[in-house]
Write a protein that holds these residues in place. Structure first.
Motif, PDB file in Angstrom:
ATOM      1  N   THR A 159      42.025  46.607  38.183  1.00 17.28           N
ATOM      2  CA  THR A 159      42.797  45.365  38.270  1.00 17.28           C
ATOM      3  C   THR A 159      44.261  45.661  38.559  1.00 17.28           C
ATOM      4  O   THR A 159      44.880  45.050  39.445  1.00 17.28           O
ATOM      5  CB  THR A 159      42.673  44.571  36.951  1.00 17.28           C
ATOM      6  OG1 THR A 159      41.304  44.200  36.754  1.00 17.28           O
ATOM      7  CG2 THR A 159      43.539  43.321  36.977  1.00 17.28           C
ATOM      8  N   ALA A 170      37.253  39.545  28.248  1.00 19.97           N
ATOM      9  CA  ALA A 170      37.907  40.452  29.198  1.00 19.97           C
ATOM     10  C   ALA A 170      39.412  40.456  28.938  1.00 19.97           C
ATOM     11  O   ALA A 170      40.220  40.366  29.860  1.00 19.97           O
ATOM     12  CB  ALA A 170      37.605  40.023  30.629  1.00 19.97           C
ATOM     13  N   SER A 228      41.681  43.118  30.915  1.00 23.30           N
ATOM     14  CA  SER A 228      41.912  42.834  32.333  1.00 23.30           C
ATOM     15  C   SER A 228      42.788  41.601  32.530  1.00 23.30           C
ATOM     16  O   SER A 228      43.666  41.580  33.401  1.00 23.30           O
ATOM     17  CB  SER A 228      40.577  42.652  33.062  1.00 23.30           C
ATOM     18  OG  SER A 228      39.874  43.879  33.152  1.00 23.30           O
ATOM     19  N   TYR A 229      42.570  40.568  31.722  1.00 21.70           N
ATOM     20  CA  TYR A 229      43.410  39.372  31.818  1.00 21.70           C
ATOM     21  C   TYR A 229      44.864  39.699  31.486  1.00 21.70           C
ATOM     22  O   TYR A 229      45.794  39.197  32.140  1.00 21.70           O
ATOM     23  CB  TYR A 229      42.902  38.276  30.880  1.00 21.70           C
ATOM     24  CG  TYR A 229      41.820  37.404  31.466  1.00 21.70           C
ATOM     25  CD1 TYR A 229      42.129  36.412  32.400  1.00 21.70           C
ATOM     26  CD2 TYR A 229      40.492  37.546  31.084  1.00 21.70           C
ATOM     27  CE1 TYR A 229      41.137  35.592  32.933  1.00 21.70           C
ATOM     28  CE2 TYR A 229      39.492  36.737  31.614  1.00 21.70           C
ATOM     29  CZ  TYR A 229      39.815  35.758  32.542  1.00 21.70           C
ATOM     30  OH  TYR A 229      38.840  34.944  33.088  1.00 21.70           O
ATOM     31  N   ILE A 257      39.117  38.163  40.265  1.00 21.15           N
ATOM     32  CA  ILE A 257      38.930  39.591  40.017  1.00 21.15           C
ATOM     33  C   ILE A 257      37.453  39.809  39.691  1.00 21.15           C
ATOM     34  O   ILE A 257      36.969  39.424  38.625  1.00 21.15           O
ATOM     35  CB  ILE A 257      39.819  40.063  38.850  1.00 21.15           C
ATOM     36  CG1 ILE A 257      41.302  39.797  39.173  1.00 21.15           C
ATOM     37  CG2 ILE A 257      39.590  41.544  38.557  1.00 21.15           C
ATOM     38  CD1 ILE A 257      42.215  39.869  37.969  1.00 21.15           C
ATOM     39  N   GLN A 266      34.515  42.386  38.977  1.00 19.72           N
ATOM     40  CA  GLN A 266      34.262  43.758  38.543  1.00 19.72           C
ATOM     41  C   GLN A 266      32.754  44.017  38.484  1.00 19.72           C
ATOM     42  O   GLN A 266      32.015  43.242  37.862  1.00 19.72           O
ATOM     43  CB  GLN A 266      34.882  44.012  37.167  1.00 19.72           C
ATOM     44  CG  GLN A 266      36.390  43.809  37.135  1.00 19.72           C
ATOM     45  CD  GLN A 266      36.984  44.018  35.755  1.00 19.72           C
ATOM     46  OE1 GLN A 266      36.350  44.573  34.859  1.00 19.72           O
ATOM     47  NE2 GLN A 266      38.219  43.581  35.565  1.00 19.72           N
ATOM     48  N   VAL A 306      38.236  36.230  36.011  1.00 18.27           N
ATOM     49  CA  VAL A 306      37.616  37.549  35.952  1.00 18.27           C
ATOM     50  C   VAL A 306      36.106  37.359  35.850  1.00 18.27           C
ATOM     51  O   VAL A 306      35.621  36.484  35.117  1.00 18.27           O
ATOM     52  CB  VAL A 306      38.130  38.366  34.745  1.00 18.27           C
ATOM     53  CG1 VAL A 306      37.403  39.716  34.657  1.00 18.27           C
ATOM     54  CG2 VAL A 306      39.642  38.584  34.847  1.00 18.27           C
ATOM     55  N   ALA A 333      47.813  49.416  32.727  1.00 11.18           N
ATOM     56  CA  ALA A 333      46.400  49.466  32.346  1.00 11.18           C
ATOM     57  C   ALA A 333      46.230  50.240  31.045  1.00 11.18           C
ATOM     58  O   ALA A 333      45.514  49.814  30.130  1.00 11.18           O
ATOM     59  CB  ALA A 333      45.577  50.095  33.468  1.00 11.18           C
ATOM     60  N   GLY A 354      37.989  48.783  34.533  1.00 12.37           N
ATOM     61  CA  GLY A 354      38.326  47.414  34.904  1.00 12.37           C
ATOM     62  C   GLY A 354      39.824  47.164  34.849  1.00 12.37           C
ATOM     63  O   GLY A 354      40.392  46.518  35.736  1.00 12.37           O
ATOM     64  N   ALA A 355      40.463  47.691  33.798  1.00 15.72           N
ATOM     65  CA  ALA A 355      41.912  47.521  33.654  1.00 15.72           C
ATOM     66  C   ALA A 355      42.668  48.236  34.763  1.00 15.72           C
ATOM     67  O   ALA A 355      43.589  47.672  35.384  1.00 15.72           O
ATOM     68  CB  ALA A 355      42.364  48.044  32.295  1.00 15.72           C
ATOM     69  N   LEU A 387      35.771  47.106  42.087  1.00 16.26           N
ATOM     70  CA  LEU A 387      36.481  45.859  41.812  1.00 16.26           C
ATOM     71  C   LEU A 387      36.953  45.237  43.120  1.00 16.26           C
ATOM     72  O   LEU A 387      37.458  45.936  43.999  1.00 16.26           O
ATOM     73  CB  LEU A 387      37.669  46.136  40.891  1.00 16.26           C
ATOM     74  CG  LEU A 387      38.512  44.938  40.444  1.00 16.26           C
ATOM     75  CD1 LEU A 387      39.012  45.151  39.018  1.00 16.26           C
ATOM     76  CD2 LEU A 387      39.717  44.721  41.376  1.00 16.26           C
ATOM     77  N   SER A 441      35.943  49.584  30.353  1.00 12.89           N
ATOM     78  CA  SER A 441      37.116  48.738  30.103  1.00 12.89           C
ATOM     79  C   SER A 441      38.346  49.340  30.760  1.00 12.89           C
ATOM     80  O   SER A 441      39.158  48.627  31.354  1.00 12.89           O
ATOM     81  CB  SER A 441      37.344  48.532  28.605  1.00 12.89           C
ATOM     82  OG  SER A 441      37.714  49.721  27.949  1.00 12.89           O
TER      83      SER A 441
END
Length: 301
Positions: free
Chosen positions: A109, A66, A69-70, A87, A89, A54, A129, A105-106, A40, A102
């Motif tokens: 971030t 997403a 992550s948002y 961001i 990924q 993202v 996250a 990514g979380a 990322l 997921s």
């Protein structure tokens, strides 16, 4: 620019633990972290308004695609921050195939934003996250597993800093990862099969803690996958073909239509021949990621 690397995570077996407080929810079970996963990149630009962008593998994605992550970004970015937050990924494994994308990514971030704004600790960011992973049914135990690395046993459910993770000692194993199809974590967790998963997962966890070895992990993972009915049909037939050239049984990635196996060096070429005969071209042979996620300032290569 800030760069994070979050290892892909394979769950070998699990026991879901639901709780109204997402920080107390999670899963028990066991799995392994890989040296491939989610890279990322976080970039901040000036501007007159607050915007979060993202992108997955270079392609911009909206909030519905997403959401996790948002949500993480919106909580960690200070409300007074004005400007563009980008961001980016990049995934080594396809989304929805069971490799913790997921969660990666979380977590990536959260750690990147905490690193740049210095407003959360490592654990605080990781908990955020985990919270949004649970609330959006992206997964239950991936974040805490990715935080710890190695071949892990989740012995108490919860977010990082609340749940408890132990590790299995091991030597000289590679991990074969074969992504074959999508399986919705949300659909499985909302189905009747959860009751069987709870029984089989508790049994597997008890047996693994009695004898915490890779050999036992894979035997228990395969039994769990078959006894729950999750490993069946064509996926089971492919697993049986792989077993013919492996010392340890292969098993199913939880939760995805994917397979994995622990390999010794001498088994790699035989496995590759089997996959070729089955016309399976997409697979990875990985090392185990032993450490925590990486977070660093990145200038470029």
């Amino acid at each position: 620019m800030i760069r994070t690397f979050i290892p892909a995570h394979i769950t070998a077996f699990f026991v879901p633990k639901f709780n109204e407080n997402p920080l107390l929810a999670g899963s028990l079970g066991a799995g392994v972290n890989l040296n491939k996963g989610v890279n990322l990149f976080l970039n901040l630009e000036g501007g007159v308004e607050r915007h979060i962008h993202v992108a997955f593998d270079g392609k911009p994605v909206g909030k519905e695609s997403a959401k996790i992550s948002y949500s993480v970004a919106d909580e960690i970015i200070p409300k007074e921050n004005i400007g563009e937050v980008e961001i980016w990924q990049y995934f080594d494994f396809p989304n929805g195939y069971g490799f913790g994308n997921s969660a990666g990514g979380a977590l990536g971030t959260a750690l990147a934003l905490a690193y740049v704004f210095k407003n959360k600790t490592f654990l605080q960011a990781s908990q955020i996250a985990h919270k949004y992973e649970v609330l959006n049914k992206g997964g239950l135990g991936d974040v805490i597993a990715q935080v710890h690395g190695g071949i892990e046993i989740r012995v108490k459910a919860g977010a990082p800093g609340i749940g408890v993770v132990d590790n299995i000692f091991f030597e000289d194993y590679k991990i074969l990862a074969v992504p074959l199809g999508r399986l919705s974590t949300r659909n499985v967790l909302d189905s009747d099969v959860v009751k069987i998963i709870e029984v089989e997962g508790q049994k597997a966890l008890r047996e693994l803690l009695k004898e915490p070895k890779v050999e036992n992990l894979m035997r228990l993972s395969r039994s769990f996958a078959e006894n729950t009915g999750l490993l069946s049909g064509e996926l089971l037939e492919i697993a049986k073909e792989l077993d013919k050239v492996l010392k340890l049984p292969s098993s199913m990635v939880m939760l995805g239509k994917s397979l994995f196996a622990f390999l010794k060096d001498g088994e790699i070429s035989n496995v590759q021949e089997v996959l070729k005969d089955l016309s399976i071209e997409r697979y990875e042979i990985c090392d185990v990621w032993r450490g925590r996620p990486k977070v660093e300032r990145w200038i470029g290569e």
